[in-house]
Design an enzyme around this catalytic site. Structure first.
Site, short mmCIF file in Angstrom:
data_model
loop_
_atom_site.label_atom_id
_atom_site.label_comp_id
_atom_site.label_asym_id
_atom_site.label_seq_id
_atom_site.Cartn_x
_atom_site.Cartn_y
_atom_site.Cartn_z
N ALA A 107 7.77 6.93 -12.54
CA ALA A 107 7.07 8.22 -12.68
C ALA A 107 8.00 9.40 -12.45
O ALA A 107 7.56 10.54 -12.43
CB ALA A 107 5.93 8.28 -11.68
N HIS A 132 12.01 2.20 -8.32
CA HIS A 132 10.67 2.76 -8.56
C HIS A 132 10.77 4.17 -9.15
O HIS A 132 10.30 5.14 -8.56
CB HIS A 132 9.83 2.76 -7.28
CG HIS A 132 8.35 2.83 -7.55
ND1 HIS A 132 7.43 2.19 -6.76
CD2 HIS A 132 7.63 3.47 -8.51
CE1 HIS A 132 6.20 2.44 -7.23
NE2 HIS A 132 6.30 3.22 -8.29
N GLU A 188 8.75 -2.31 -0.73
CA GLU A 188 9.59 -1.13 -1.03
C GLU A 188 9.69 -0.25 0.21
O GLU A 188 8.73 -0.17 0.98
CB GLU A 188 8.99 -0.33 -2.19
CG GLU A 188 8.95 -1.13 -3.48
CD GLU A 188 8.42 -0.32 -4.67
OE1 GLU A 188 8.14 0.88 -4.51
OE2 GLU A 188 8.27 -0.90 -5.75
N ALA A 225 7.59 -2.73 -14.73
CA ALA A 225 7.61 -1.34 -14.24
C ALA A 225 6.20 -0.97 -13.80
O ALA A 225 5.81 0.19 -13.86
CB ALA A 225 8.12 -0.39 -15.33
P1 NAD Z 1 -4.57 1.31 -17.09
O1 NAD Z 1 -5.69 1.14 -16.14
O2 NAD Z 1 -4.70 2.29 -18.20
O3 NAD Z 1 -4.21 -0.10 -17.74
C1 NAD Z 1 -4.19 -1.31 -17.03
C2 NAD Z 1 -4.62 -2.39 -17.98
O4 NAD Z 1 -4.56 -3.63 -17.27
C3 NAD Z 1 -6.07 -2.23 -18.47
O5 NAD Z 1 -6.12 -2.26 -19.88
C4 NAD Z 1 -6.81 -3.41 -17.86
O6 NAD Z 1 -7.79 -3.93 -18.74
C5 NAD Z 1 -5.68 -4.40 -17.66
N1 NAD Z 1 -5.98 -5.37 -16.60
C6 NAD Z 1 -6.54 -5.15 -15.39
N2 NAD Z 1 -6.64 -6.30 -14.70
C7 NAD Z 1 -6.12 -7.26 -15.51
C8 NAD Z 1 -5.94 -8.65 -15.35
N3 NAD Z 1 -6.33 -9.29 -14.23
N4 NAD Z 1 -5.37 -9.34 -16.37
C9 NAD Z 1 -4.97 -8.70 -17.51
N5 NAD Z 1 -5.14 -7.37 -17.71
C10 NAD Z 1 -5.70 -6.67 -16.72
O7 NAD Z 1 -3.31 1.64 -16.19
P2 NAD Z 1 -1.92 2.25 -16.68
O8 NAD Z 1 -1.97 3.72 -16.62
O9 NAD Z 1 -1.52 1.61 -17.94
O10 NAD Z 1 -0.98 1.79 -15.47
C11 NAD Z 1 -0.73 0.44 -15.20
C12 NAD Z 1 -0.06 0.30 -13.84
O11 NAD Z 1 1.26 0.80 -13.93
C13 NAD Z 1 -0.69 1.15 -12.73
O12 NAD Z 1 -1.78 0.49 -12.13
C14 NAD Z 1 0.43 1.37 -11.77
O13 NAD Z 1 0.39 0.41 -10.76
C15 NAD Z 1 1.67 1.16 -12.62
N6 NAD Z 1 2.51 2.37 -12.71
C16 NAD Z 1 3.77 2.29 -12.26
C17 NAD Z 1 4.58 3.39 -12.33
C18 NAD Z 1 5.98 3.34 -11.80
O14 NAD Z 1 6.42 4.34 -11.24
N7 NAD Z 1 6.71 2.28 -11.97
C19 NAD Z 1 4.12 4.59 -12.90
C20 NAD Z 1 2.81 4.62 -13.36
C21 NAD Z 1 2.00 3.51 -13.26
C1 MLT Z 2 2.20 5.48 -10.07
O1 MLT Z 2 1.46 4.52 -9.85
O2 MLT Z 2 1.78 6.51 -10.62
C2 MLT Z 2 3.63 5.44 -9.69
O3 MLT Z 2 3.92 4.44 -8.80
C3 MLT Z 2 4.05 6.78 -9.38
C4 MLT Z 2 4.84 7.17 -8.21
O4 MLT Z 2 5.98 6.77 -8.10
O5 MLT Z 2 4.34 7.97 -7.45
#
Ligand code: NAD
Ligand code: MLT
Length: 312
Positions: free
Chosen positions: A283, A280, A262, A231
């Site tokens: 969020a 997706h 996407e 996710a």
């Molecule tokens: P964050 O920055 O708090 O955490 C990311 C973690 O990944 C960090 O602890 C970092 O040290 C680690 N990291 C970075 N590069 C790495 C690597 N090469 N190998 C191993 N670990 C590594 O971010 P978060 O808030 O936890 O969000 C993570 C991701 O989730 C976002 O970047 C976004 O793309 C995705 N996201 C998706 C949705 C969705 O709608 N599906 C919603 C929110 C976030």
């Molecule tokens: C994010 O990285 O915050 C998510 O992909 C959120 C979104 O769907 O906008």
């Protein structure tokens, strides 16, 4: 003609966003996913507000003659060319904590769905099929959850799934083992995590280092009973490699919210009953969208007033 700064809303955002911007801006809308709409629309705006479908790449930055701020109502910035923006003097802001609980809850939902075949059984029953043995699942209690990326969302997932009695391990080279230990999480190498996990959940940003991290080589190291949830971003789990692993019985199931390309309405992965897919939605809750909209509106107001924009 209005002399107010112009804010372009390029995706559907919570109505709270416009309320939080207030009366001092001219608000315009466009479909940012459509390049033919985006490129002319961005030409004369001061700020653009986006989610994940709008690519603010070097071409879009070059087309923007007076842009000062790109505001991402969410976490991931992989759809923004931050370096092109910075070179052009355009500030990039996001809302890094707005949707973390919401995204973590979806990941937990996908873990439960893949363990217990909930969407598949629901679809079958509504199709008139009472199939109890076909949808026998597996328990989460006592199983090992491998969290790849123990950042904000990964930590929330770890905490929540611990409450289900799961043992949590993580791979994250940037996390202090002491911080992980406080959460009751053991930090492992990626190979170790792949070998011991019954469930794997990915919470990494999409970067050149993370694309394909869970690819063919990695998927040859996992238990055949493993269920994998992504996710975070499409492409971190390589879709072709996952397809082969599912086909050959080297992976038991997957929960996917994100895709390499996407929107994704037609993927070979959708042929597997043991793949649970959402479009997706990580969020997509009222609460997260409201928080993201308000946070970026505030940042845009500050940035266009020439004031310091604090970390959200
Ligand atoms: P964050 O920055 O708090 O955490 C990311 C973690 O990944 C960090 O602890 C970092 O040290 C680690 N990291 C970075 N590069 C790495 C690597 N090469 N190998 C191993 N670990 C590594 O971010 P978060 O808030 O936890 O969000 C993570 C991701 O989730 C976002 O970047 C976004 O793309 C995705 N996201 C998706 C949705 C969705 O709608 N599906 C919603 C929110 C976030
Ligand atoms: C994010 O990285 O915050 C998510 O992909 C959120 C979104 O769907 O906008």
């Amino acid at each position: 003609m209005s002399s107010k700064p112009v804010v372009l809303i390029a995706e559907e955002l919570s109505p709270a966003t416009v309320d939080a911007l207030g009366p001092d801006f001219e608000i315009r809308h466009c479909n940012g996913a459509d390049r033919a709409e985006l490129l002319p629309a961005i030409a004369d705006v001061d700020a653009i507000l986006i989610r994940s479908a709008t690519k603010v790449d070097a071409e879009a930055i070059a087309a923007a003659n007076k842009l000062k701020v790109v505001a991402r109502a969410g976490v991931g910035l992989d759809n923004v060319d931050v370096s092109a923006a910075t070179k052009a003097g355009v500030m990039v802001v996001n809302a890094p904590t707005s949707n973390i609980v919401t995204a973590a809850e979806l990941a937990c939902g996908l873990l439960l769905a893949t363990a217990r075949n909930i969407p598949q059984a629901n679809a079958a029953l509504k199709n008139g099929e009472w199939k109890r043995s076909k949808y026998t699942g597996v328990e989460l209690a006592e199983k090992t959850l491998g969290v790849v990326g123990l950042g904000r969302i990964g930590a929330l997932v770890a905490q929540r799934m611990s409450a289900f009695g799961m043992k949590v391990v993580a791979y994250d080279p940037y996390i202090q083992p002491a911080r992980a230990a406080q959460m009751g999480v053991k930090v492992l190498s990626l190979d170790e995590l792949l070998e011991v996990s019954d469930f794997i959940t990915v919470h990494l940003p999409k970067t050149p280092e993370t694309v394909g991290l869970i690819g063919d080589e990695a998927l040859r190291k996992v238990k055949p009973s493993v269920r994998i949830v992504n996710a975070a971003r499409g492409g971190i789990v390589d879709e072709e490699a996952l397809y082969s692993a599912l086909k050959e019985g080297r992976v038991a199931g997957a929960g996917l919210d994100v895709y390499a390309k996407e929107p994704c309405t037609d993927s070979p992965l959708f042929e597997f009953d043991q793949v649970v897919s959402t479009p997706h939605l990580g969020a997509s809750t009222d609460e997260a969208q409201e928080k993201a909209g308000i946070a970026v509106a505030r940042s845009v107001r500050l940035a266009l007033a020439g004031e310091l924009v604090p970390d959200a």
